[in-house]
Motif scaffolding. Structure first.
Motif, PDB file in Angstrom:
ATOM      1  N   ALA A   1      30.635  70.631  63.707  1.00  0.00           N
ATOM      2  CA  ALA A   1      30.950  71.282  65.196  1.00  0.00           C
ATOM      3  C   ALA A   1      31.937  72.305  65.270  1.00  0.00           C
ATOM      4  CB  ALA A   1      31.395  69.901  65.874  1.00  0.00           C
ATOM      5  N   HIS A   2      31.968  72.888  65.860  1.00  0.00           N
ATOM      6  CA  HIS A   2      32.481  74.246  65.946  1.00  0.00           C
ATOM      7  C   HIS A   2      33.202  74.594  67.389  1.00  0.00           C
ATOM      8  CE1 HIS A   2      29.255  76.173  67.216  1.00  0.00           C
ATOM      9  NE2 HIS A   2      28.818  75.476  66.007  1.00  0.00           N
ATOM     10  N   ALA A   3      32.660  74.382  67.687  1.00  0.00           N
ATOM     11  CA  ALA A   3      33.633  75.111  69.321  1.00  0.00           C
ATOM     12  C   ALA A   3      33.775  76.206  68.914  1.00  0.00           C
ATOM     13  CB  ALA A   3      34.365  74.267  69.918  1.00  0.00           C
ATOM     14  N   GLY A   4      32.779  76.935  68.972  1.00  0.00           N
ATOM     15  CA  GLY A   4      32.986  78.247  68.163  1.00  0.00           C
ATOM     16  C   GLY A   4      32.298  79.057  69.204  1.00  0.00           C
TER      17      GLY A   4
ATOM     18  N   CYS B   1       8.925  67.917  75.428  1.00  0.00           N
ATOM     19  CA  CYS B   1      10.097  66.760  74.494  1.00  0.00           C
ATOM     20  C   CYS B   1       9.865  67.824  73.174  1.00  0.00           C
ATOM     21  CB  CYS B   1       9.004  66.193  74.136  1.00  0.00           C
ATOM     22  SG  CYS B   1       8.959  64.214  75.520  1.00  0.00           S
ATOM     23  N   VAL B   2       9.022  68.570  72.698  1.00  0.00           N
ATOM     24  CA  VAL B   2       9.213  69.312  71.468  1.00  0.00           C
ATOM     25  C   VAL B   2      10.226  70.293  71.676  1.00  0.00           C
ATOM     26  CG1 VAL B   2       8.153  70.914  69.749  1.00  0.00           C
ATOM     27  CG2 VAL B   2       7.086  70.220  70.979  1.00  0.00           C
ATOM     28  N   LEU B   3      11.228  71.657  72.380  1.00  0.00           N
ATOM     29  CA  LEU B   3      11.823  71.747  72.627  1.00  0.00           C
ATOM     30  C   LEU B   3      13.234  70.859  72.999  1.00  0.00           C
ATOM     31  CD1 LEU B   3      13.788  74.074  73.336  1.00  0.00           C
ATOM     32  CD2 LEU B   3      13.243  73.511  75.991  1.00  0.00           C
ATOM     33  N   TYR B   4      13.461  69.207  73.596  1.00  0.00           N
ATOM     34  CA  TYR B   4      13.962  68.248  73.387  1.00  0.00           C
ATOM     35  C   TYR B   4      14.704  67.901  72.346  1.00  0.00           C
ATOM     36  CZ  TYR B   4      16.368  64.192  75.382  1.00  0.00           C
ATOM     37  OH  TYR B   4      17.031  63.213  75.838  1.00  0.00           O
ATOM     38  N   GLU B   5      13.345  67.657  71.709  1.00  0.00           N
ATOM     39  CA  GLU B   5      13.964  67.154  70.312  1.00  0.00           C
ATOM     40  C   GLU B   5      14.024  68.097  69.087  1.00  0.00           C
ATOM     41  OE1 GLU B   5       9.994  64.726  68.996  1.00  0.00           O
ATOM     42  OE2 GLU B   5      10.537  63.812  70.359  1.00  0.00           O
ATOM     43  N   ASP B   6      13.902  69.670  69.741  1.00  0.00           N
ATOM     44  CA  ASP B   6      14.614  70.069  68.970  1.00  0.00           C
ATOM     45  C   ASP B   6      16.192  70.112  68.624  1.00  0.00           C
ATOM     46  OD1 ASP B   6      14.305  72.747  66.938  1.00  0.00           O
ATOM     47  OD2 ASP B   6      15.767  73.449  68.858  1.00  0.00           O
ATOM     48  N   ILE B   7      16.630  70.332  70.707  1.00  0.00           N
ATOM     49  CA  ILE B   7      18.154  70.693  70.503  1.00  0.00           C
ATOM     50  C   ILE B   7      18.947  69.116  70.639  1.00  0.00           C
ATOM     51  CG2 ILE B   7      19.044  70.095  72.946  1.00  0.00           C
ATOM     52  CD1 ILE B   7      17.249  71.976  74.270  1.00  0.00           C
ATOM     53  N   LEU B   8      17.968  67.925  70.293  1.00  0.00           N
ATOM     54  CA  LEU B   8      18.769  67.091  70.520  1.00  0.00           C
ATOM     55  C   LEU B   8      18.397  67.083  68.677  1.00  0.00           C
ATOM     56  CD1 LEU B   8      17.651  64.307  72.179  1.00  0.00           C
ATOM     57  CD2 LEU B   8      19.387  65.119  72.383  1.00  0.00           C
TER      58      LEU B   8
ATOM     59  N   THR C   1      20.006  69.269  66.583  1.00  0.00           N
ATOM     60  CA  THR C   1      20.608  70.273  66.797  1.00  0.00           C
ATOM     61  C   THR C   1      22.063  69.782  67.326  1.00  0.00           C
ATOM     62  OG1 THR C   1      19.749  71.998  66.999  1.00  0.00           O
ATOM     63  CG2 THR C   1      21.751  73.058  66.905  1.00  0.00           C
ATOM     64  N   VAL C   2      22.371  69.018  68.155  1.00  0.00           N
ATOM     65  CA  VAL C   2      23.595  67.841  68.202  1.00  0.00           C
ATOM     66  C   VAL C   2      23.774  67.123  67.306  1.00  0.00           C
ATOM     67  CG1 VAL C   2      24.204  66.643  69.860  1.00  0.00           C
ATOM     68  CG2 VAL C   2      23.088  68.567  70.953  1.00  0.00           C
ATOM     69  N   LYS C   3      22.413  66.758  66.866  1.00  0.00           N
ATOM     70  CA  LYS C   3      22.726  65.250  66.030  1.00  0.00           C
ATOM     71  C   LYS C   3      23.616  65.708  64.749  1.00  0.00           C
ATOM     72  CE  LYS C   3      18.651  63.202  66.603  1.00  0.00           C
ATOM     73  NZ  LYS C   3      18.193  62.210  66.184  1.00  0.00           N
ATOM     74  N   GLY C   4      22.708  67.220  63.938  1.00  0.00           N
ATOM     75  CA  GLY C   4      22.965  67.562  63.103  1.00  0.00           C
ATOM     76  C   GLY C   4      24.902  68.147  63.265  1.00  0.00           C
TER      77      GLY C   4
ATOM     78  N   HIS D   1      27.369  74.630  76.078  1.00  0.00           N
ATOM     79  CA  HIS D   1      27.973  73.244  75.834  1.00  0.00           C
ATOM     80  C   HIS D   1      28.649  72.233  74.791  1.00  0.00           C
ATOM     81  CE1 HIS D   1      32.231  71.332  76.689  1.00  0.00           C
ATOM     82  NE2 HIS D   1      32.415  70.342  76.971  1.00  0.00           N
ATOM     83  N   LEU D   2      27.264  71.758  74.864  1.00  0.00           N
ATOM     84  CA  LEU D   2      26.806  70.471  73.701  1.00  0.00           C
ATOM     85  C   LEU D   2      27.057  71.299  72.438  1.00  0.00           C
ATOM     86  CD1 LEU D   2      23.773  68.597  75.088  1.00  0.00           C
ATOM     87  CD2 LEU D   2      26.117  67.962  74.624  1.00  0.00           C
ATOM     88  N   MET D   3      26.506  72.254  72.818  1.00  0.00           N
ATOM     89  CA  MET D   3      26.547  73.023  70.960  1.00  0.00           C
ATOM     90  C   MET D   3      27.747  73.893  70.342  1.00  0.00           C
ATOM     91  SD  MET D   3      22.260  75.071  71.639  1.00  0.00           S
ATOM     92  CE  MET D   3      20.861  73.918  70.964  1.00  0.00           C
ATOM     93  N   ASN D   4      27.869  74.889  71.547  1.00  0.00           N
ATOM     94  CA  ASN D   4      29.329  75.689  71.081  1.00  0.00           C
ATOM     95  C   ASN D   4      30.206  75.124  71.864  1.00  0.00           C
ATOM     96  OD1 ASN D   4      27.215  77.543  69.964  1.00  0.00           O
ATOM     97  ND2 ASN D   4      26.024  77.993  72.143  1.00  0.00           N
ATOM     98  N   GLY D   5      30.631  74.398  72.815  1.00  0.00           N
ATOM     99  CA  GLY D   5      31.921  73.870  74.003  1.00  0.00           C
ATOM    100  C   GLY D   5      32.723  72.373  71.958  1.00  0.00           C
ATOM    101  N   ASN D   6      34.317  72.764  73.213  1.00  0.00           N
ATOM    102  CA  ASN D   6      34.859  71.792  72.775  1.00  0.00           C
ATOM    103  C   ASN D   6      34.531  70.412  73.551  1.00  0.00           C
ATOM    104  OD1 ASN D   6      37.172  69.466  71.530  1.00  0.00           O
ATOM    105  ND2 ASN D   6      38.255  71.475  71.037  1.00  0.00           N
TER     106      ASN D   6
END
Length: 377
Positions: A154-157, A324-331, A333-336, A126-131
């Motif tokens: 963001a794209h909600a794709g 944390c390596v994965l967590y920071e990568d996800i964050l 992406t979200v910040k981008g 949802h964070l990456m692809n949702g509205n």
């Protein structure tokens, strides 16, 4: 060695005024030609994710309350056969668009997915692809049924967006480079059957999963000049491989092997087998360590636009790196995707990040501290 927490993987905030934060929301919808814009898509204050159900054993899920129905015009389906099947049986809206909280309920009820794992994967998507404003997510591609677009980038794709959750070297879906990363691919399913015959006596099991996962990686390295396999995709690809063993085998069976007729129903027809019982206990990524150890692999991708030019990425998350390596990568992406959120979008982003972390920290219990890139509201 893969940590046990991963193998078993798998907030109420102050309510801002919707009218103040989004004064022209209905006007945006009207400009897009959405009927009854004033009531169809209002900003939603996302609820807390559902907790685990009271009953968590095997039960009939292809039942009279959830009959399979064929697709209608406008229904969306995507790269995940599990979500496609749940939509076709009405565990979520049959049009393939639902809130993340409804999706968590659906995967628990229809598949017996473990609660925290369900929250982790659903809110990651949802964070990456949702509205985040309308609190709706497409299980397929982009659709106006999730509401007006959020501010770019963001794209909600939806789940079909490549490079966020969906990725290369899928079992029955092609790489995005070849044009279609979400439709059932008969050629790849033929390989699925072939490997099940060669390594599983006609059934898909963990041995087949490990062999097929490694082969699909080799296929993509040899044919896809843009092949990428790191961070989120590195993790989810192995989860994808054990998913059919954990969730598509009838819960009354004890041998954990999937027959090809049932596999075709899930992967191609988006349908539960007749008289299908869900898993006998809440499941996540059981068996992942076993299949990874069959053919250990490092994250990376093809470089310089060339096939057979795989280079390891030492910065990527793996099963051995701290979570944390994965967590920071996800964050990151979200910040981008959301560099400067305001109003309702900012509020909902903060809440969804909290929901996501609740699942993430339970799945990866090595003590990665929560971060607050947009504050704590």
């Amino acid at each position: 060695m893969i940590s046990r927490p991963f193998v078993h993987l798998t907030t109420l905030l102050f309510l801002l005024s919707s009218s103040l934060a989004f004064p022209n929301y209905a006007d945006v919808l009207k400009r897009q030609g959405v009927e009854d814009a004033s009531s169809s898509f209002r900003p939603v204050d996302p609820p807390l994710p559902p907790g685990p159900p009271e009953f968590t054993g095997a039960k009939l899920v292809n039942d009279p309350a959830h009959p399979w129905e064929p697709l209608r015009d406008g229904d969306v389906r995507g790269p995940c056969p599990g979500m496609n099947t749940l939509a076709s049986h009405g565990y979520i809206s049959r049009d393939g668009v639902a809130s993340p909280s409804d999706m968590v309920t659906a995967v628990q009820e229809g598949l017996n997915m473990e609660n925290k794992f369900a929250i982790f994967v659903t809110y990651l998507n949802h964070l990456m692809n949702g509205n985040l404003v309308t609190d709706l997510l497409s299980i397929g591609g982009k659709t106006t049924k999730t509401g007006p677009d959020p501010p770019a980038p963001a794209h909600a794709g939806g789940l079909s967006v490549h490079g966020t959750f969906e990725g290369d070297a899928g079992m029955t879906r092609g790489d995005a480079f070849f044009g279609d990363n979400h439709s059932f691919n008969q050629t790849l399913f033929d390989k699925f059957i072939d490997f099940s015959n060669r390594f599983g006596d006609g059934f898909y099991n963990l041995t087949v999963a490990g062999e097929l996962r490694f082969q699909r990686l080799q296929d993509s390295i040899a044919t896809n000049p843009e092949f990428s396999f790191k961070n989120v995709r590195f993790i989810t690809a192995y989860g994808e491989s054990v998913f059919p063993v954990n969730f598509f085998v009838d819960g009354r069976q004890t041998d954990k092997k999937l027959d090809m007729e049932s596999a075709r129903l899930f992967f191609s027809d988006m349908k539960f087998p007749p008289d299908f019982f869900r898993a006998p206990m809440p499941m996540s990524n059981e068996g992942l360590s076993e299949i990874f150890q069959m053919h250990p692999f490092l994250p990376g991708g093809n470089v310089d636009g060339k096939v057979d030019n795989f280079v390891v990425d030492p910065a990527s998350a793996t099963f051995d790196t701290p979570s944390c390596v994965l967590y920071e990568d996800i964050l990151n992406t979200v910040k981008g995707l959301y560099p400067n959120p305001t109003g309702v979008l900012e509020r909902n982003l903060i809440k969804n990040l909290r929901f996501f972390y609740d699942g993430f920290s339970a799945v990866f219990s090595d003590g990665c501290a929560e971060q607050f890139p947009y504050g704590q509201q």
